[in-house]
Design a protein around this motif. Structure first.
Motif, short mmCIF file in Angstrom:
data_model
loop_
_atom_site.label_atom_id
_atom_site.label_comp_id
_atom_site.label_asym_id
_atom_site.label_seq_id
_atom_site.Cartn_x
_atom_site.Cartn_y
_atom_site.Cartn_z
N ARG A 49 21.54 31.53 -6.96
CA ARG A 49 21.77 31.31 -5.54
C ARG A 49 20.49 31.28 -4.71
O ARG A 49 20.41 30.61 -3.68
N TYR A 50 19.48 32.01 -5.16
CA TYR A 50 18.27 32.15 -4.35
C TYR A 50 17.03 31.72 -5.14
O TYR A 50 16.93 31.97 -6.34
N ASN A 51 16.14 31.11 -4.45
CA ASN A 51 14.87 30.71 -5.06
C ASN A 51 13.89 31.87 -4.89
O ASN A 51 13.08 31.90 -3.96
N ILE A 52 13.98 32.83 -5.79
CA ILE A 52 13.18 34.04 -5.69
C ILE A 52 11.84 33.84 -6.40
O ILE A 52 11.80 33.47 -7.56
N LYS A 53 10.78 34.09 -5.68
CA LYS A 53 9.47 34.00 -6.30
C LYS A 53 9.24 35.20 -7.24
O LYS A 53 9.66 36.31 -6.94
N GLN B 34 20.31 39.31 1.35
CA GLN B 34 20.94 38.47 0.32
C GLN B 34 22.33 39.00 0.02
O GLN B 34 22.54 40.21 -0.08
N ASP B 35 23.26 38.09 -0.13
CA ASP B 35 24.60 38.42 -0.63
C ASP B 35 24.71 37.78 -2.01
O ASP B 35 24.77 36.57 -2.14
N TYR B 36 24.71 38.60 -3.04
CA TYR B 36 24.82 38.05 -4.39
C TYR B 36 26.15 38.45 -5.03
O TYR B 36 26.27 38.58 -6.24
#
Length: 381
Positions: free
Chosen positions: A228-232, A132-134
């Motif tokens: 940005r990310y759909n993190i569970k 991941q690039d955050y």
């Protein structure tokens, strides 16, 4: 919580955490005499209390290494410089429950105000990959390979850090995973905290290029990750059971996410013994031929759930622990925060045998699961 009283209030050894003042001064340097005194205290306490200190590194080698560490203390150091000096002890002790980490003040400052590398990484096949690039710039695509970080070869840097990381024995999986999972923070702890990171990467299309990624606070990174990310959410924050069984034709998968008996009973309303019995009964009824036990991300816990599981997999009586020993009969009150029970229980529960202390007969029978023989559980797989 056991607290070692070091003059620099610095080390966390195993689950032993130091206390630290609220205000942290990054550039405060400690005199050579204080540093050497802390090193001597560290060695003394490890020798006194760590039963497995010489399991993977001999006493002569360990003694020599401490002499080399002392010889390197020639000028005042900050606490983080001192940590970088002694951090390789993690790998020499090679006990996953024994960890040297920065002071609480340093860690809290890093997590609250200082800026770090805003990338999640993954180590595989001698390469450091971006998961991941955050960063705000979002210049690095997922799957890119990091070749260099601020001029340092990324592969060699990762290997250098993992070589001094804590581990159990000769295990390589855990240190690789632990370092990759917290790479940004350990880069700060062991390398430094630059304002930006010049990265040579190979993107997923195979193109080599150079990008500059600005350092970022953890708070900012968390906000961007959420956007940005759909993190569970982790299973502990959902209604996902800790213990699950799935059967596909003649293959069963038993997922055990933790061995923490109290947590799973209280938070997940599950009981290991009942789960195992129901699961193995069902597998027997449908004729399961192959069993996969999924322990991914299982951080361990209590011995009894492991003993109960193994009893369904082993058709003869077994003793889980060959021995349980302690270097001391009484935990030194002046060195640790020890509660009343521990001060009273230790002298009553352990007796001298040779150079160590072992649990007495009553303790073996009632207090330490695994020291007495266990019988196979029904149904047996």
């Amino acid at each position: 919580m056991k607290i070692i009283k070091l003059s620099l209030l610095f080390f966390c050894i195993g689950i032993l955490h130091t206390s630290f003042a609220q205000v942290y001064t990054y550039d405060k340097k400690y005199p050579v005499t204080a540093l050497k005194k802390d090193l001597a205290i560290l060695k003394e306490q490890l020798e006194l209390n760590h039963i497995g200190l010489y399991t993977y590194t001999s006493k002569s080698e360990m003694d020599q290494y401490f002499k080399e560490l002392e010889a390197h203390i020639t000028a005042p150091m900050t606490d983080i410089e001192f940590l970088r000096l002694v951090f390789p002890l993690n790998a020499k002790i090679a006990n996953g429950h024994t960890k040297l980490v920065p002071s609480a003040g340093y860690i809290n400052t890093v997590r609250s105000t200082w800026k770090l590398l805003p990338l999640n990484v993954y180590w595989d096949q001698e390469q450091l990959y971006v998961v991941q690039d955050y960063s705000e710039s979002y210049l690095v695509k997922e799957g890119a390979i990091i070749k260099t970080i601020n001029g340092q070869d990324a592969t060699q840097l990762f290997k250098k850090l993992v070589a001094i990381f804590w581990r159990d024995g000769y295990n390589e999986t855990a240190p690789n995973t632990d370092l990759a999972d917290s790479f940004s923070q350990f880069y700060a702890y062991l390398i430094g905290i630059p304002a930006s990171f010049n990265l040579e990467i190979v993107d997923p299309k195979g193109e080599a290029r150079t990008v500059e990624v600005k350092a970022q606070t953890i708070a900012t990174s968390k906000k961007i990750i959420a956007q940005r990310y759909n993190i569970k959410k982790p299973w502990t924050e959902t209604d996902t059971p800790a213990l699950e069984l799935s059967i596909n034709k003649n293959v069963a998968t038993m997922t055990i996410r933790a061995f923490d008996k109290a947590y799973i009973r209280k938070e997940k309303k599950q009981k290991f013994k009942k789960f195992y019995k129901d699961a193995f009964t069902k597998m027997k009824a449908v004729g399961v031929e192959h069993l996969i036990i999924d322990l991914r991300d299982n951080g361990g816990g209590d011995p009894m759930p492991t003993i109960e599981l193994f009893a369904h997999l082993h058709n003869k009586p077994f003793t889980f622990y060959k021995s349980v020993t302690s270097n001391v009969q009484r935990i030194p009150k002046d060195l640790y925060d020890v509660d009343f029970f521990e001060r009273i229980a230790f002298p009553l529960a352990f007796k001298k045998k040779g150079t160590v202390y072992e649990p007495n007969g009553l303790t073996r029978l009632l207090a330490i699961p695994g020291l007495k023989p266990s019988k196979p559980n029904s149904p047996y797989y």
